[in-house]
Design a protein around this motif. Structure first.
Motif, PDB file in Angstrom:
ATOM      1  N   GLN A 260       0.833  -1.204   0.000  1.00 15.83           N
ATOM      2  CA  GLN A 260       0.000   0.000   0.000  1.00 15.83           C
ATOM      3  C   GLN A 260       0.871   1.260   0.000  1.00 15.83           C
ATOM      4  O   GLN A 260       0.567   2.237  -0.684  1.00 15.83           O
ATOM      5  CB  GLN A 260      -0.999   0.013   1.165  1.00 15.83           C
ATOM      6  N   LEU A 261       1.972   1.212   0.724  1.00 11.87           N
ATOM      7  CA  LEU A 261       2.868   2.369   0.763  1.00 11.87           C
ATOM      8  C   LEU A 261       3.509   2.579  -0.611  1.00 11.87           C
ATOM      9  O   LEU A 261       3.644   3.707  -1.094  1.00 11.87           O
ATOM     10  CB  LEU A 261       3.927   2.144   1.845  1.00 11.87           C
ATOM     11  N   ALA A 262       3.872   1.455  -1.257  1.00 11.12           N
ATOM     12  CA  ALA A 262       4.456   1.546  -2.595  1.00 11.12           C
ATOM     13  C   ALA A 262       3.443   2.120  -3.574  1.00 11.12           C
ATOM     14  O   ALA A 262       3.797   2.900  -4.469  1.00 11.12           O
ATOM     15  CB  ALA A 262       4.920   0.165  -3.057  1.00 11.12           C
ATOM     16  N   ASP A 263       2.178   1.745  -3.398  1.00 11.27           N
ATOM     17  CA  ASP A 263       1.138   2.247  -4.298  1.00 11.27           C
ATOM     18  C   ASP A 263       0.975   3.752  -4.149  1.00 11.27           C
ATOM     19  O   ASP A 263       0.851   4.493  -5.132  1.00 11.27           O
ATOM     20  CB  ASP A 263      -0.182   1.527  -4.002  1.00 11.27           C
ATOM     21  N   ILE A 264       0.980   4.228  -2.888  1.00  9.83           N
ATOM     22  CA  ILE A 264       0.872   5.675  -2.649  1.00  9.83           C
ATOM     23  C   ILE A 264       2.058   6.391  -3.291  1.00  9.83           C
ATOM     24  O   ILE A 264       1.900   7.380  -4.014  1.00  9.83           O
ATOM     25  CB  ILE A 264       0.827   5.960  -1.123  1.00  9.83           C
ATOM     26  N   ALA A 265       3.260   5.836  -3.067  1.00  8.62           N
ATOM     27  CA  ALA A 265       4.470   6.465  -3.608  1.00  8.62           C
ATOM     28  C   ALA A 265       4.440   6.480  -5.125  1.00  8.62           C
ATOM     29  O   ALA A 265       4.818   7.476  -5.759  1.00  8.62           O
ATOM     30  CB  ALA A 265       5.706   5.728  -3.103  1.00  8.62           C
ATOM     31  N   ALA A 266       3.957   5.389  -5.725  1.00  2.00           N
ATOM     32  CA  ALA A 266       3.914   5.331  -7.186  1.00  2.00           C
ATOM     33  C   ALA A 266       2.902   6.331  -7.725  1.00  2.00           C
ATOM     34  O   ALA A 266       3.155   7.005  -8.736  1.00  2.00           O
ATOM     35  CB  ALA A 266       3.554   3.907  -7.631  1.00  2.00           C
ATOM     36  N   ALA A 267       1.760   6.444  -7.048  1.00  2.00           N
ATOM     37  CA  ALA A 267       0.712   7.359  -7.528  1.00  2.00           C
ATOM     38  C   ALA A 267       1.221   8.795  -7.498  1.00  2.00           C
ATOM     39  O   ALA A 267       0.897   9.601  -8.369  1.00  2.00           O
ATOM     40  CB  ALA A 267      -0.540   7.210  -6.675  1.00  2.00           C
ATOM     41  N   ILE A 268       2.027   9.122  -6.482  1.00  2.00           N
ATOM     42  CA  ILE A 268       2.515  10.496  -6.357  1.00  2.00           C
ATOM     43  C   ILE A 268       3.789  10.707  -7.167  1.00  2.00           C
ATOM     44  O   ILE A 268       3.987  11.750  -7.780  1.00  2.00           O
ATOM     45  CB  ILE A 268       2.779  10.824  -4.867  1.00  2.00           C
ATOM     46  N   GLY A 269       4.646   9.695  -7.187  1.00  2.00           N
ATOM     47  CA  GLY A 269       5.981   9.898  -7.724  1.00  2.00           C
ATOM     48  C   GLY A 269       6.152   9.532  -9.187  1.00  2.00           C
ATOM     49  O   GLY A 269       6.938  10.157  -9.903  1.00  2.00           O
ATOM     50  N   GLU A 270       5.492   8.509  -9.656  1.00  2.00           N
ATOM     51  CA  GLU A 270       5.717   8.082 -11.034  1.00  2.00           C
ATOM     52  C   GLU A 270       5.096   9.082 -12.000  1.00  2.00           C
ATOM     53  O   GLU A 270       4.039   9.647 -11.693  1.00  2.00           O
ATOM     54  CB  GLU A 270       5.150   6.669 -11.235  1.00  2.00           C
ATOM     55  N   PRO A 271       5.712   9.302 -13.127  1.00  2.00           N
ATOM     56  CA  PRO A 271       6.879   8.612 -13.683  1.00  2.00           C
ATOM     57  C   PRO A 271       8.220   9.251 -13.315  1.00  2.00           C
ATOM     58  O   PRO A 271       9.228   8.853 -13.892  1.00  2.00           O
ATOM     59  CB  PRO A 271       6.639   8.747 -15.187  1.00  2.00           C
ATOM     60  N   ASP A 272       8.253  10.210 -12.378  1.00  2.00           N
ATOM     61  CA  ASP A 272       9.532  10.881 -12.113  1.00  2.00           C
ATOM     62  C   ASP A 272      10.468  10.059 -11.232  1.00  2.00           C
ATOM     63  O   ASP A 272      11.669  10.298 -11.221  1.00  2.00           O
ATOM     64  CB  ASP A 272       9.268  12.243 -11.461  1.00  2.00           C
ATOM     65  N   VAL A 273       9.918   9.154 -10.421  1.00  2.00           N
ATOM     66  CA  VAL A 273      10.770   8.235  -9.657  1.00  2.00           C
ATOM     67  C   VAL A 273      10.321   6.812  -9.978  1.00  2.00           C
ATOM     68  O   VAL A 273       9.191   6.592 -10.425  1.00  2.00           O
ATOM     69  CB  VAL A 273      10.658   8.464  -8.126  1.00  2.00           C
ATOM     70  N   ALA A 274      11.233   5.853  -9.752  1.00  2.00           N
ATOM     71  CA  ALA A 274      10.861   4.443  -9.868  1.00  2.00           C
ATOM     72  C   ALA A 274      10.606   3.922  -8.450  1.00  2.00           C
ATOM     73  O   ALA A 274      11.341   4.261  -7.524  1.00  2.00           O
ATOM     74  CB  ALA A 274      11.980   3.644 -10.525  1.00  2.00           C
ATOM     75  N   VAL A 275       9.549   3.128  -8.261  1.00  2.00           N
ATOM     76  CA  VAL A 275       9.200   2.635  -6.930  1.00  2.00           C
ATOM     77  C   VAL A 275       9.361   1.122  -6.879  1.00  2.00           C
ATOM     78  O   VAL A 275       8.874   0.407  -7.754  1.00  2.00           O
ATOM     79  CB  VAL A 275       7.745   3.018  -6.561  1.00  2.00           C
ATOM     80  N   HIS A 276      10.091   0.647  -5.853  1.00  2.00           N
ATOM     81  CA  HIS A 276      10.247  -0.797  -5.642  1.00  2.00           C
ATOM     82  C   HIS A 276       9.537  -1.185  -4.349  1.00  2.00           C
ATOM     83  O   HIS A 276       9.776  -0.580  -3.309  1.00  2.00           O
ATOM     84  CB  HIS A 276      11.736  -1.163  -5.550  1.00  2.00           C
ATOM     85  N   SER A 277       8.662  -2.148  -4.430  1.00  2.00           N
ATOM     86  CA  SER A 277       7.952  -2.614  -3.233  1.00  2.00           C
ATOM     87  C   SER A 277       8.622  -3.877  -2.724  1.00  2.00           C
ATOM     88  O   SER A 277       8.844  -4.822  -3.482  1.00  2.00           O
ATOM     89  CB  SER A 277       6.491  -2.907  -3.572  1.00  2.00           C
TER      90      SER A 277
ATOM     91  N   ILE B 215      10.165  14.467  -3.165  1.00  2.00           N
ATOM     92  CA  ILE B 215      10.757  15.713  -3.670  1.00  2.00           C
ATOM     93  C   ILE B 215      12.245  15.747  -3.350  1.00  2.00           C
ATOM     94  O   ILE B 215      13.066  16.157  -4.163  1.00  2.00           O
ATOM     95  CB  ILE B 215      10.015  16.927  -3.071  1.00  2.00           C
ATOM     96  N   ARG B 216      12.612  15.236  -2.148  1.00  2.00           N
ATOM     97  CA  ARG B 216      14.030  15.175  -1.809  1.00  2.00           C
ATOM     98  C   ARG B 216      14.775  14.231  -2.746  1.00  2.00           C
ATOM     99  O   ARG B 216      15.924  14.462  -3.109  1.00  2.00           O
ATOM    100  CB  ARG B 216      14.208  14.682  -0.365  1.00  2.00           C
ATOM    101  N   ALA B 217      14.078  13.143  -3.141  1.00  2.00           N
ATOM    102  CA  ALA B 217      14.723  12.146  -4.001  1.00  2.00           C
ATOM    103  C   ALA B 217      14.835  12.658  -5.433  1.00  2.00           C
ATOM    104  O   ALA B 217      15.795  12.337  -6.134  1.00  2.00           O
ATOM    105  CB  ALA B 217      13.932  10.829  -3.961  1.00  2.00           C
ATOM    106  N   ALA B 218      13.849  13.403  -5.883  1.00  2.00           N
ATOM    107  CA  ALA B 218      13.853  13.907  -7.264  1.00  2.00           C
ATOM    108  C   ALA B 218      13.517  15.380  -7.243  1.00  2.00           C
ATOM    109  O   ALA B 218      12.417  15.791  -7.622  1.00  2.00           O
ATOM    110  CB  ALA B 218      12.838  13.125  -8.111  1.00  2.00           C
ATOM    111  N   PRO B 219      14.480  16.210  -6.800  1.00  2.00           N
ATOM    112  CA  PRO B 219      14.177  17.649  -6.626  1.00  2.00           C
ATOM    113  C   PRO B 219      13.741  18.305  -7.936  1.00  2.00           C
ATOM    114  O   PRO B 219      12.918  19.234  -7.925  1.00  2.00           O
ATOM    115  CB  PRO B 219      15.507  18.234  -6.141  1.00  2.00           C
ATOM    116  N   GLY B 220      14.239  17.798  -9.065  1.00  2.00           N
ATOM    117  CA  GLY B 220      13.903  18.399 -10.346  1.00  2.00           C
ATOM    118  C   GLY B 220      12.422  18.324 -10.675  1.00  2.00           C
ATOM    119  O   GLY B 220      11.903  19.116 -11.444  1.00  2.00           O
ATOM    120  N   ALA B 221      11.740  17.312 -10.079  1.00  2.00           N
ATOM    121  CA  ALA B 221      10.346  17.080 -10.440  1.00  2.00           C
ATOM    122  C   ALA B 221       9.402  17.601  -9.369  1.00  2.00           C
ATOM    123  O   ALA B 221       8.265  17.159  -9.272  1.00  2.00           O
ATOM    124  CB  ALA B 221      10.109  15.591 -10.685  1.00  2.00           C
TER     125      ALA B 221
END
Lengths: 570, 277, 253
Positions: free
Chosen positions: A302-319, A409-415
């Motif tokens: 569930q945490l990975a899903d939240i992160a993917a919904a917010i972060g992708e496609p700018d970050v890659a999420v591994h669960s 945002i810390r992980a991908a400041p550009g995005a």
């Protein structure tokens, strides 16, 4: 495996398996010679009550396991000499009693959490300096014991003597307990025999001389252990299982060789082929993908899903937890540790739900920030830090998304802009869903909003929407936990008295008791609720929002006997 | 006192558990005696772990789980019987086979299409027995009891004099196989209802207890059945009154029966020695 | 010898699986109804192997072994039986009846009577309800003989039957074996006691290969005995002789 050896966690795993090879190789020959394989298996498994006590009273797990192992091994050794019942029966009985005591402690005394299950499944990927020291000590003890008492053990084995109260037998049994506990951290309780018994049994097929047997067993155990680490790395599977498959495969080859030499290829060869066939069926897993985007690792689905919904496609999420893996019996794969090692941020669920995450972070050697989503989600909630299922409360979920957003945002400041935009949109959807669920559940008359659930996992959800949980079936979150006859009889009376209409099982867990209670007390069995993990990819409960919606729908339809359904849009 | 014993069984959920315990007590009391006498308690304990790859494989292939579990158990039982023909002792053979099957089960379970929670099937619950469980236990009880009755002379002959059984016209290897298959069947039926832990306690506990005080096999089997039924039902009653985990209470009651018999025998020996002196 | 042939062995050899050398070779002898044959040889000389061949436990490695239409009963050494098993003397004797039945049949009242009768013949009627493991070595040996009697086989194989017996027990067994032979049974009995061999009707000397077969007086020459035991005979006073055997180990069980 040049790449693998550069990774510190992999080097530690190889060092651990080499140390254990010496300990288990030396001791394993005596275990096989004296017919103590079952004792070794039993001692490993019987550490359970010690782990429960250590968790409940707050002392070190290794100490608990060692205490339980020594106690159980001593009891088995003391009783096993009785000729009438045979040693195996006594061992089986002591093992059963020890496990039963552990279950009573976990279910009725300590209200233990799922973290105890984790301790029974060790991993060569999570070896720390203390594990290495313990393994080295075990290897030295096994060597010293074998050098000092070997001739006597050999004479006893030759005479076919069983265990007795003699000091040399006590030492042997204690050494077995010691080495078994040492290998607990590496391969877990159920596979403790993979190093202690299988290599010695394999070499026994090919040699009958004690010295050759011991040396070849150490070498074979080391080769199988390192080979298993390599296979685990290449195929991305847990090392313990990989070593088990390799070791038994080698055993089959040795048996075939022996059978061919003896020109009696039928019996053993058939067995060998049967097991080999079964092993070849075993499949392999997938590897983590990294394509240049910043990698963010989340422990739960569930945490990975939240992160993917917010972060992708700018970050890659591994669960780390897979949809089909049981959070209680999680065993890390090499890709998990490698992903953490290469991650820009690690999101953990917290509140004790994924207590193993700390070990992975430590083993990976990463410097990436570790974000405790659970702590953020329940900040300000005050008292309620006990229930780790924070994601089932959308308000807590909202707070968690803020922490996730900041981490991404810390992980991908550009995005930053894109991430913030997606986060706001996601929060808006979550708030709408929350309101829709509240509206829908409210359509169920208040006196019908009474349910019984399988585990005490839905508390945050039911409290938020005014649902009265009259009782729960299972007393603790450990997979071995059992309800008492008295509690369940009371629960059945309570269901009738309160007019509860429906009992809800939990997805991914055996629901036999929940179904039984429903039938006995004329209640219906509701659709399985999702508490610990998301449903399969593409299914209704396959995302975090979908899981909340699916739970709401299942609850509404169950409580109203189909009168109200929540077709809320996730 | 009477109320203490009868009260729990007025509750439907406790009564069902008790019926299952009685059915499986009859089955495992008798079979357990041969397991204890043949020295294959380690196989009885470990065999259920061999179900795992069968369960996972069945889930992946979409066939009934019970069937997969059965295949897994039979493969394990036959493999153990075959490995025993080497110079290795039964416990080592069991250990090797079960380690391989567990490893294979874990690897199979990694497949993305394998469902979660299959392992929890091995922790079946006494209080969750279904009608199917009861029917299976009853049917298996009849089959096993009948077979043990018919095979009794052969089992006795082979068990007593394994080395010369061939000269007496009986094949010990074939009988090992029959016993292994019976054990696999009993494990299959009982694990779903009781879980691995309770199965091994029911198979080994009463038989080991009866062995302490029996001079002949037939009375030992009857006594084992009686101990299995009485001690396990008493354990369930204790779970009801003390609000403790049900299956664990039954296991502890079976272990207590063994300890009390052991102590009683020790005291009797001392008393007899005193009165003789 | 006039009785019917019960067992004909013609140039038989046998080896254990995986072993390079045959355990026994060039065996040629016969057993007729009503005669007692002693099989004389050192430990590891192949006596047990021969019995395992006859009972069918071990496959023939060459030659012909003819046991047509004849059942044989085997009396093992009692050291090899399980003493921890909960069976009474009567239970063990009754196993002889079981061996004659298909697997689904159970011994009945008549079989029970047969077993009691057999125990009476070996002088153990008083201990029929005693647990086998609680009996003395000699008593256990006789229970195993009773089991063979219940098997009612024309051919009886006994593996070192006198080794666990005291003097009275040995005399009683000797008498019983003579009776059984007189009834028309063939008896094949392994021993390493020369006196026992001399008392038999014929003697088979065995040390991996057959050394001699015939009536004791003719067969048991000094040379045969030396070759059988691979040792040298030391002449003692008054015509008695003692054998100094070389030790053999590793007899296959």
């Amino acid at each position: 495996m040049p790449g693998a050896l550069d990774l510190p966690f992999f080097r530690d795993g190889v060092a651990e398996v080499l140390l254990l090879s010496v300990a288990a190789g030396v001791l394993g020959t005596w275990v096989v010679l004296r017919g103590l394989a079952f004792l070794s298996h039993a001692v490993g498994t019987a550490t359970f009550p010690g782990l429960v006590l250590a968790d409940g009273l707050g002392f070190s797990a290794v100490l608990g396991a060692l205490g339980a192992a020594v106690l159980v091994a001593g009891l088995m050794g003391a009783l096993a000499g009785r000729r009438r019942t045979g040693p195996d029966s006594i061992i089986a009985l002591v093992l059963a009693a020890a496990l039963a005591a552990g279950i009573v402690l976990a279910s009725d005394v300590f209200d233990s959490g799922a973290s105890i299950d984790r301790l029974l499944f060790g991993s060569l990927l999570l070896i720390d300096a203390a594990d290495l020291r313990f393994a080295a000590f075990a290897a030295l003890a096994a060597l010293a014991g074998s050098l000092l008492l070997g001739p006597r053990w050999l004479a006893d084995g030759f005479a076919g003597r069983g265990l007795g109260p003699a000091a040399r037998d006590v030492v042997l049994v204690l050494l077995i307990a010691f080495v078994t506990v040492a290998s607990l951290a590496a391969v877990g309780a159920l596979l403790a025999t993979v190093l202690l018994v299988v290599p010695a049994a394999t070499t026994r097929l090919l040699t009958a001389r004690m010295r050759t047997w011991q040396l070849s067993t150490i070498v074979l155990a080391a080769l199988e252990g390192v080979g298993g680490m390599w296979l685990a790395f290449e195929a991305d599977v847990p090392p313990g299982a990989a070593i088990a498959v390799i070791a038994v495969g080698v055993f089959i080859l040795a048996a075939l060789l022996r059978a061919a030499v003896a020109r009696r290829p039928r019996g053993l060869a058939t067995a060998a082929l049967a097991v080999l066939g079964a092993l070849l069926l075993a499949g392999c897993g997938a590897t983590a993908q990294s394509d240049g985007r910043p990698l963010v690792v989340a422990t739960t689905t569930q945490l990975a899903d939240i992160a993917a919904a917010i972060g992708e496609p700018d970050v890659a999420v591994h669960s780390i937890l897979r949809r089909n893996s049981d959070a209680h019996e999680y065993e890390p794969r090499p890709s998990d540790v490698r992903a953490v090692a290469g991650a820009e941020a690690v999101l953990i669920s917290g509140l004790g739900f994924d207590a193993w995450a700390g070990e992975i972070v430590k083993a990976s050697g990463t410097n990436a920030p570790v974000i405790n989503a659970g702590a953020a989600a329940t900040a300000g909630a005050g008292a309620d830090m006990q229930d780790p299922h924070w994601w089932l409360d959308p308000a807590a979920g909202l707070r968690a998304t803020e922490a996730v957003e900041a981490a991404l945002i810390r992980a991908a400041p550009g995005a930053r802009a894109a991430i913030s935009a997606r986060a706001s949109a996601y929060r808006a959807r979550l708030s709408r869903l929350d309101a829709a669920i509240r509206e829908c559940i409210a359509r169920v008359p208040a006196r019908e909003r009474r349910i019984v659930t399988d585990h005490d996992a839905l508390g945050r959800f039911t409290r938020r929407y005014g649902i009265d949980v009259v009782g729960v079936v299972m007393p603790a979150a450990v997979s071995r936990a059992q309800a008492s006859a008295g509690d369940l009889a009371t629960l059945e009376r309570e269901i009738r008295r309160a007019g509860v209409r429906v009992v809800f099982p939990e997805a991914g867990l055996s629901s036999s008791v929940a179904q039984r209670i429903a039938v006995d007390s004329d209640a219906a069995v509701g659709d399985a609720l999702h508490a610990d993990a998301l449903g399969p990819e593409g299914s209704r409960s396959g995302t975090y929002l979908g899981m909340l919606a699916a739970n709401a729908d299942a609850l509404a339809r169950g409580m109203s006997a189909g009168g109200v359904s929540c077709e809320v849009d996730a | 006192m009477i109320g203490w014993i009868t009260d729990p069984f007025g509750e439907p959920i406790v009564l069902r558990g008790a019926v299952e315990l009685v059915l499986l007590g009859v089955l495992s009391g008798g079979l357990g005696c041969w397991i204890v006498l043949s020295g294959v308690s380690s196989t009885a304990e470990s065999l259920s772990h061999g179900m795992l790859p069968g369960l996972v494989g069945a889930a992946l292939l979409g066939i009934p789980l019970l069937l997969g579990g059965a295949v897994g158990l039979v493969v394990a039982a036959v493999a153990i019987a075959l490995v025993q023909r080497s110079p290795l002792t039964p416990d080592v053979a069991t250990s090797v086979v079960i380690t391989g099957l567990l490893g294979a089960g874990v690897l199979l379970g990694l497949s993305p299409s394998a469902p979660a929670g299959l392992g929890s099937l091995l922790f079946g619950d006494l209080l969750g027995v279904s009608d199917l469980d009861l029917a299976l236990a009853a049917a298996l009880g009849v089959v096993v009891t009948l077979l043990l009755f018919l095979l009794h002379p052969t089992l006795l002959l082979t068990g007593f004099d394994r080395l010369n059984a061939t000269a007496l016209g009986r094949s010990p290897a074939r009988l090992d196989l029959v016993l292994a298959v019976l054990l696999a069947l009993a494990t299959l039926v009982a694990v779903q209802a009781l879980g691995t832990l309770l199965v091994v306690a029911m198979l080994v506990g009463p038989a080991a207890t009866a062995r302490l005080v029996s001079r002949r096999v037939a009375p030992m089997m009857l006594l084992a059945v009686a101990i299995a039924v009485v001690a396990s039902v008493a354990g369930l009653a204790a779970s009801y009154h003390a609000n403790l985990a049900a299956g664990a209470c039954v296991v502890l009651a079976l272990a207590a029966a063994f300890c009390m018999t052991l102590a009683g025998r020790g005291i009797a020996h001392v008393v007899l020695a005193r009165s003789a002196a | 010898m006039t009785g019917a042939r019960l067992l004909v062995v013609d140039d038989v050899a046998a080896a254990y699986p995986g072993a390079a050398v045959p355990a026994i070779a060039s065996l040629t002898f016969e057993v007729r109804a009503g005669e007692r044959i002693a099989v004389l040889g050192p430990n590891g000389g192949g006596k047990s192997t021969l019995f395992r061949l006859i009972t069918g436990e071990l496959a023939l490695g060459g030659g012909r072994l003819d046991l047509t239409a004849v059942r044989c009963a085997f009396v093992p050494q009692t050291e090899r039986s399980r003493l921890d098993f909960p069976v009474t003397a009567l239970d063990v004797a009754l196993m002889g009846a079981v061996s004659r039945m298909p697997w689904w049949r159970r011994p009945g009242r008549a079989d029970r009577e047969l077993a009691r009768e057999a125990l009476r013949r070996v002088g153990l009627a008083a201990v029929e309800d005693a647990v086998f493991g609680s009996l003395s070595g000699g008593q256990r040996q006789r229970v195993l003989v009773a089991r063979a009697l219940v098997q009612d086989a024309p051919l009886l194989l006994l593996d070192e039957p006198f080794s666990a017996l005291d003097v009275t027990g040995a005399e009683r067994l000797e008498l019983l074996l003579r009776e059984l032979a007189a009834e028309g049974r063939g008896i094949l009995m392994a021993t390493h006691d020369l006196d026992q061999a001399r008392a038999a009707d014929r003697v088979l000397c065995l040390n991996r290969v057959q050394i001699a077969f015939g009536e004791p007086a003719a067969a048991l020459t000094r040379e045969v005995i030396e070759r059988t035991y691979g040792g040298a005979i030391v002449d003692l006073a008054a015509g008695a002789a003692a054998l100094l055997p070389t030790h053999h180990h590793g007899e296959r069980r």
